[in-house]
Design an enzyme around this catalytic site. Structure first.
Site, PDB file in Angstrom:
ATOM      1  N   ASN A   1      45.578  52.263  54.821  1.00  0.00           N
ATOM      2  CA  ASN A   1      45.999  52.755  53.510  1.00  0.00           C
ATOM      3  C   ASN A   1      45.715  51.675  52.477  1.00  0.00           C
ATOM      4  O   ASN A   1      46.204  50.553  52.603  1.00  0.00           O
ATOM      5  CB  ASN A   1      47.499  53.070  53.508  1.00  0.00           C
TER       6      ASN A   1
ATOM      7  N   SER B   1      50.274  59.945  53.927  1.00  0.00           N
ATOM      8  CA  SER B   1      51.716  60.198  54.055  1.00  0.00           C
ATOM      9  C   SER B   1      52.049  61.235  55.119  1.00  0.00           C
ATOM     10  O   SER B   1      53.083  61.895  55.053  1.00  0.00           O
ATOM     11  CB  SER B   1      52.326  60.639  52.709  1.00  0.00           C
TER      12      SER B   1
ATOM     13  N   ARG C   1      47.533  48.444  54.219  1.00  0.00           N
ATOM     14  CA  ARG C   1      48.409  48.554  55.383  1.00  0.00           C
ATOM     15  C   ARG C   1      47.684  49.361  56.446  1.00  0.00           C
ATOM     16  O   ARG C   1      47.191  50.451  56.173  1.00  0.00           O
ATOM     17  CB  ARG C   1      49.715  49.260  55.003  1.00  0.00           C
TER      18      ARG C   1
ATOM     19  N   GLU D   1      50.690  63.779  47.493  1.00  0.00           N
ATOM     20  CA  GLU D   1      51.615  62.657  47.605  1.00  0.00           C
ATOM     21  C   GLU D   1      52.211  62.261  46.252  1.00  0.00           C
ATOM     22  O   GLU D   1      52.742  61.157  46.098  1.00  0.00           O
ATOM     23  CB  GLU D   1      50.900  61.459  48.222  1.00  0.00           C
TER      24      GLU D   1
ATOM     25  N   GLY E   1      52.686  52.931  50.127  1.00  0.00           N
ATOM     26  CA  GLY E   1      53.925  53.222  49.416  1.00  0.00           C
ATOM     27  C   GLY E   1      54.698  51.967  49.042  1.00  0.00           C
ATOM     28  O   GLY E   1      54.666  50.960  49.747  1.00  0.00           O
TER      29      GLY E   1
ATOM     30  N   ASP F   1      47.763  51.251  60.225  1.00  0.00           N
ATOM     31  CA  ASP F   1      48.651  51.897  61.193  1.00  0.00           C
ATOM     32  C   ASP F   1      47.957  51.910  62.550  1.00  0.00           C
ATOM     33  O   ASP F   1      46.792  52.327  62.651  1.00  0.00           O
ATOM     34  CB  ASP F   1      48.983  53.323  60.752  1.00  0.00           C
TER      35      ASP F   1
ATOM     36  N   GLU G   1      44.515  54.343  60.996  1.00  0.00           N
ATOM     37  CA  GLU G   1      43.979  54.424  59.637  1.00  0.00           C
ATOM     38  C   GLU G   1      44.389  53.190  58.844  1.00  0.00           C
ATOM     39  O   GLU G   1      45.254  52.417  59.262  1.00  0.00           O
ATOM     40  CB  GLU G   1      44.475  55.682  58.929  1.00  0.00           C
TER      41      GLU G   1
ATOM     42  N   TYR H   1      59.896  59.115  54.471  1.00  0.00           N
ATOM     43  CA  TYR H   1      60.468  59.105  53.130  1.00  0.00           C
ATOM     44  C   TYR H   1      61.877  59.670  52.991  1.00  0.00           C
ATOM     45  O   TYR H   1      62.514  59.462  51.971  1.00  0.00           O
ATOM     46  CB  TYR H   1      59.540  59.878  52.172  1.00  0.00           C
TER      47      TYR H   1
END
Length: 310
Positions: free
Chosen positions: A273, A150, A255, A22, A277, A257, A271, A216
């Site tokens: 994070n 990612s 964050r 990443e 990002g 998900d 998951e 992205y």
């Protein structure tokens, strides 16, 4: 937002780049964070983390570190451990929470142990594991390396041939490959800042799932804020996020998900994070904006936690 004393931060090192899969995303995130800190008047500088990071940290005068590394080496507890030894306060979660959240397999095992919902899964280490998983879980399935972020190495598969091919591809990134039950329904992401949730975001993409390109590169990815849930379901989603983060001992910012089954309305944790990002396509800044928090304020809030816990 309460007043933040910029002077208390001292000299801030923004750690970005790194050597993980990443790296490209982290370079963009780091540039954005560094610029925001400089614009706010913080005495900040950047370090592109490489093999000389131990020497760099020893040589530089660093009062605190803003970690915006993604993936292995930066989000998995290793850089956090180095900073602990150096006595340098840093943003985000500690060693254990970072390591746990980075490992999707251990995260799922921990959540299961306290009854938090996550899709059924199997671990793939051999070709015969693929055949067993296909029988136990039924297609379609989601394949993902256990230790990447990612959406690197991830794929949706519809049959055994695709499963074996996806396993071989994911195995390039990690010996432990997860295959998960496919959840049909909307995906949500919920940011946490200082122990509170920011407005949930519903994700929409023309891709099979919210993959690397959708995250992205693509310009047709849809971000719905407000997320369209009823007040009751949104409260449930926010509470589930806080429970998931607390189970991992996440601190500062993160964050989560989460998928929602379209048929039953049930939420399923995917998951967490711990260093999400911070690019122009990123979700935490978008959620913060919906709460009336600018990018600059967001970065300062994240950094402020290093003062309060120090």
């Amino acid at each position: 937002m309460s007043h933040i004393d910029i002077q208390k931060f001292g000299r801030v090192a923004v750690l970005f780049g790194g050597t993980s899969a990443e790296r490209a995303v982290s370079l963009k995130s780091g540039a954005a964070v560094l610029q925001a800190l400089l614009d706010a008047g913080v005495d900040a500088f950047g370090i592109d983390v490489g093999a000389d990071i131990v020497q760099r940290i020893a040589q530089e005068k660093i009062d605190r570190a803003f970690i915006i590394l993604h993936g292995r080496g930066g989000e998995d507890g290793t850089i956090q451990g180095l900073l602990e030894w150096a006595g340098i306060p840093y943003t985000g979660s500690g060693v254990m929470a970072s390591a746990l959240a980075m490992d999707k397999l251990r995260t799922k095992q921990l959540w299961a142990s306290i009854g938090l919902p996550s899709p059924r899964y199997s671990v793939l280490r051999t070709a015969s594991d693929c055949e067993t998983a296909a029988k136990q879980l039924a297609f379609p399935l989601m394949v993902k390396p256990s230790l990447e972020g990612s959406s690197v190495g991830m794929a949706k598969v519809n049959n055994l041939v695709e499963l074996k091919a996806a396993w071989l591809e994911a195995k390039k990134f990690d010996d432990n490959v997860l295959v998960e039950q496919w959840i049909s329904g909307p995906e949500f992401t919920v940011a946490v800042l200082g122990g509170n949730t920011l407005p949930p975001i519903r994700l929409g993409t023309s891709h099979d799932f919210y993959d690397y390109e959708a995250k992205y590169i693509a310009n047709d990815t849809q971000y719905q804020v407000p997320c369209g849930l009823t007040a009751e379901k949104e409260a449930e989603l926010r509470q589930l996020t806080l429970q998931a983060c607390a189970a991992l001992d996440v601190r500062g910012w993160a964050r989560a998900d989460i998928m929602q089954d379209a048929a039953t309305g049930k939420f399923w944790l995917l998951e967490v994070n711990t260093a999400p990002g911070m690019t122009d396509h990123s979700l935490v800044p978008l959620a913060a904006k919906a709460e009336g928090i600018s990018f600059e304020q967001l970065v300062l809030r994240i950094l402020q936690d290093t003062v309060e816990v120090a």
